[in-house]
Motif scaffolding. Structure first.
Motif, short mmCIF file in Angstrom:
data_model
loop_
_atom_site.label_atom_id
_atom_site.label_comp_id
_atom_site.label_asym_id
_atom_site.label_seq_id
_atom_site.Cartn_x
_atom_site.Cartn_y
_atom_site.Cartn_z
N GLU A 10 -64.51 -65.89 21.00
CA GLU A 10 -63.45 -64.92 21.15
C GLU A 10 -61.98 -64.44 20.63
O GLU A 10 -61.73 -63.85 19.89
CB GLU A 10 -63.44 -64.83 22.89
CG GLU A 10 -64.44 -64.48 23.34
CD GLU A 10 -64.31 -64.24 25.22
OE1 GLU A 10 -64.11 -63.05 25.24
OE2 GLU A 10 -64.24 -64.95 25.94
N PRO A 13 -63.02 -61.28 16.58
CA PRO A 13 -64.34 -59.93 16.45
C PRO A 13 -65.54 -60.48 15.73
O PRO A 13 -65.44 -61.40 14.46
CB PRO A 13 -63.12 -58.57 15.85
CG PRO A 13 -62.05 -58.97 15.88
CD PRO A 13 -61.70 -60.76 15.44
N LEU A 14 -66.42 -60.22 16.10
CA LEU A 14 -68.06 -60.17 16.31
C LEU A 14 -67.68 -58.60 14.82
O LEU A 14 -67.71 -57.60 16.04
CB LEU A 14 -68.80 -60.58 16.60
CG LEU A 14 -70.55 -60.69 15.86
CD1 LEU A 14 -70.51 -62.18 16.03
CD2 LEU A 14 -71.00 -60.38 17.45
N ARG A 15 -68.26 -58.73 14.08
CA ARG A 15 -68.30 -57.87 13.17
C ARG A 15 -70.16 -56.27 13.15
O ARG A 15 -70.59 -57.87 12.28
CB ARG A 15 -67.39 -57.90 11.77
CG ARG A 15 -66.07 -57.93 11.69
CD ARG A 15 -65.47 -58.47 10.79
NE ARG A 15 -66.29 -60.16 10.18
CZ ARG A 15 -65.88 -59.91 8.65
NH1 ARG A 15 -64.98 -60.08 8.09
NH2 ARG A 15 -67.27 -61.31 8.18
N TRP A 16 -70.10 -56.17 14.04
CA TRP A 16 -71.31 -55.57 13.87
C TRP A 16 -71.73 -54.19 12.68
O TRP A 16 -70.95 -53.44 12.58
CB TRP A 16 -71.57 -55.00 15.36
CG TRP A 16 -72.06 -55.94 15.72
CD1 TRP A 16 -70.99 -56.46 16.31
CD2 TRP A 16 -73.21 -56.34 16.30
NE1 TRP A 16 -71.88 -57.32 17.92
CE2 TRP A 16 -73.17 -57.12 17.18
CE3 TRP A 16 -74.87 -55.58 16.44
CZ2 TRP A 16 -74.07 -57.96 17.91
CZ3 TRP A 16 -75.98 -56.81 16.16
CH2 TRP A 16 -75.90 -57.68 17.72
N TYR A 33 -71.02 -51.11 21.69
CA TYR A 33 -70.82 -52.29 20.64
C TYR A 33 -69.20 -52.08 20.46
O TYR A 33 -68.27 -53.13 20.94
CB TYR A 33 -71.27 -51.87 20.22
CG TYR A 33 -72.83 -52.09 20.15
CD1 TYR A 33 -73.33 -53.70 19.38
CD2 TYR A 33 -74.55 -51.75 20.34
CE1 TYR A 33 -74.52 -54.16 19.52
CE2 TYR A 33 -75.60 -52.24 20.28
CZ TYR A 33 -75.55 -53.27 19.89
OH TYR A 33 -76.39 -53.93 19.70
N THR A 36 -67.10 -53.11 23.61
CA THR A 36 -67.31 -54.20 24.43
C THR A 36 -66.05 -55.07 23.77
O THR A 36 -65.81 -55.92 22.22
CB THR A 36 -68.66 -55.03 24.11
OG1 THR A 36 -69.84 -53.84 24.41
CG2 THR A 36 -68.93 -56.22 24.50
N PHE A 39 -66.56 -57.02 20.35
CA PHE A 39 -67.06 -56.69 19.47
C PHE A 39 -66.73 -55.71 18.64
O PHE A 39 -65.72 -55.16 19.25
CB PHE A 39 -68.62 -56.12 19.84
CG PHE A 39 -69.67 -57.49 20.43
CD1 PHE A 39 -69.28 -58.42 19.88
CD2 PHE A 39 -70.80 -56.48 21.01
CE1 PHE A 39 -70.02 -59.62 20.58
CE2 PHE A 39 -71.86 -58.02 21.09
CZ PHE A 39 -71.57 -59.17 21.29
N ARG A 40 -66.49 -55.45 17.04
CA ARG A 40 -66.62 -53.81 16.81
C ARG A 40 -67.90 -53.56 15.58
O ARG A 40 -68.96 -54.99 15.52
CB ARG A 40 -65.57 -54.48 15.21
CG ARG A 40 -64.13 -55.21 15.95
CD ARG A 40 -63.04 -54.89 14.92
NE ARG A 40 -63.12 -55.05 13.57
CZ ARG A 40 -62.94 -56.10 12.49
NH1 ARG A 40 -61.99 -56.73 13.32
NH2 ARG A 40 -63.37 -56.00 11.33
N LYS A 303 -73.03 -60.41 24.41
CA LYS A 303 -72.03 -61.21 23.57
C LYS A 303 -71.76 -62.50 24.79
O LYS A 303 -71.08 -63.17 24.24
CB LYS A 303 -70.63 -60.30 24.39
CG LYS A 303 -69.78 -61.14 24.33
CD LYS A 303 -67.97 -60.27 25.14
CE LYS A 303 -67.14 -60.54 25.18
NZ LYS A 303 -65.99 -60.21 25.66
#
Length: 333
Positions: A10, A13-16, A33, A36, A39-40, A303
């Motif tokens: 955490e 950020p996890l980039r989608w 998404y 959350t 998340f991005r 997540k």
């Protein structure tokens, strides 16, 4: 399974990246998404440039493209959500696996079991997380049904029955193109798109299906895919099941009954309806609304899975099983 080289915390950020930003991405999924924490959504793709740009602007996504590979191979994209029609899932998912990124694939996982197997094996070989968007496994409404079953409130579970039927829609009657009724993309027609949700949910509630068979027909001749499917199956442990899905009837019905030795549970898979419990204690009716963005809990579970806090209820393995069941009922496997 190979050791995974993917790690998520955490702290960053996890980039989608999203491939396919049509109807399902408008409200059901992508906002989930974006909402959350951790998340991005940093990039979206659609073949139509005007629609891709419009979507990106309306949803505050910084990058857009008409080329799926620009999403998949973008070093600034950490994970990929594939929301295209099912005939392209295999092509894109195999490329995502090649990059070593986690992936979520829309349902059904692919048009057939063999393509689903190829996707599953590619991610297994690299030890990568693979999720399938059977989000009903994460919704409070159906978690309550599972709780009733696990608590034995209808006794020993005996049988499950589902009727999903509806009249043809205007697109069908006009003969307009719809990928959901194109046998090259969805051989089972609306069965692929809609029945997949229920069959997947039933394995979540009652365990994997060990035997399945069925009959699939095109009764109306309105499109190339099947429009009438009937199936029977058996779950591990002996619970029997049956269903029919007909898309040329006079009225819309979506009703599931789970029969036990001491009661019955009823609900709808797709329609907004209460869940009902009937047993010696009486008749209980519960209204459990879905969240505004229906994939909210599904994405939250992604997540938690990536953080190592829990196992997601809908993975490549469970999605593959659902593909097997569907092909068995359609008679294509």
């Amino acid at each position: 399974m190979a050791e995974s080289h993917f790690h998520f915390s955490e702290e960053k950020p996890l980039r989608w990246g999203v491939i396919g930003c049509g109807g399902v991405a408008e409200k059901k999924s992508v906002p989930a998404y974006q909402n959350t924490p951790g998340f991005r959504v940093d990039m979206v793709m659609r073949r139509n440039a005007d629609k891709a740009e419009d979507y990106a602007k309306r949803h505050n996504v910084p990058q857009w493209t008409t080329n799926a590979e620009e999403v998949i191979f973008n070093p600034e994209v950490d994970a990929v959500y594939i929301a295209t029609p099912p005939d392209s899932h295999k092509k894109y998912a195999l490329l995502v696996a090649e990059t070593g990124k986690p992936c979520c694939v829309e349902k059904p996982m692919a048009p057939n079991y063999q393509d689903s197997l190829a996707i599953h094996q590619a991610f297994e070989a690299k030890g990568l997380p693979l999720f399938v968007a059977y989000y009903r496994r994460s919704l409070p409404r159906f978690l309550k049904v599972r709780e009733w079953l696990d608590d034995g409130l209808i006794g020993e579970i005996r049988h499950i029955h589902w009727e999903k039927s509806k009249p043809p829609n205007d697109l069908d009657l006009r003969g307009s193109y719809n990928w959901r009724t194109d046998k090259q993309i969805a051989p089972g027609g609306y069965f692929d798109d809609l029945a997949s949700h229920g069959l997947d949910l039933f394995t979540f509630l009652l365990g994997d299906i060990t035997e399945a068979s069925g009959i699939a027909k095109n009764q109306q001749g309105l499109y190339s895919a099947f429009d009438a499917v009937s199936g029977i199956w058996q779950h591990k442990g002996g619970v029997t099941g049956e269903g029919f899905w007909n898309f040329g009837t006079h009225q819309r019905v979506d009703k599931v009954d789970i029969y036990g030795s001491a009661g019955k549970i009823s609900f709808s898979v797709l329609d907004e309806a209460p869940i009902q419990l009937e047993n010696v204690s009486g008749h209980q009716i519960l209204e459990i609304p879905h969240p505004e963005h229906i994939q909210k809990y599904h994405v939250a579970n992604i997540k938690n899975h990536l953080l190592g806090k829990s196992i997601h209820p809908s993975t490549g393995k469970s999605g593959l099983h659902t593909s097997w069941v569907m092909d068995r009922i359609l008679g294509t496997l």
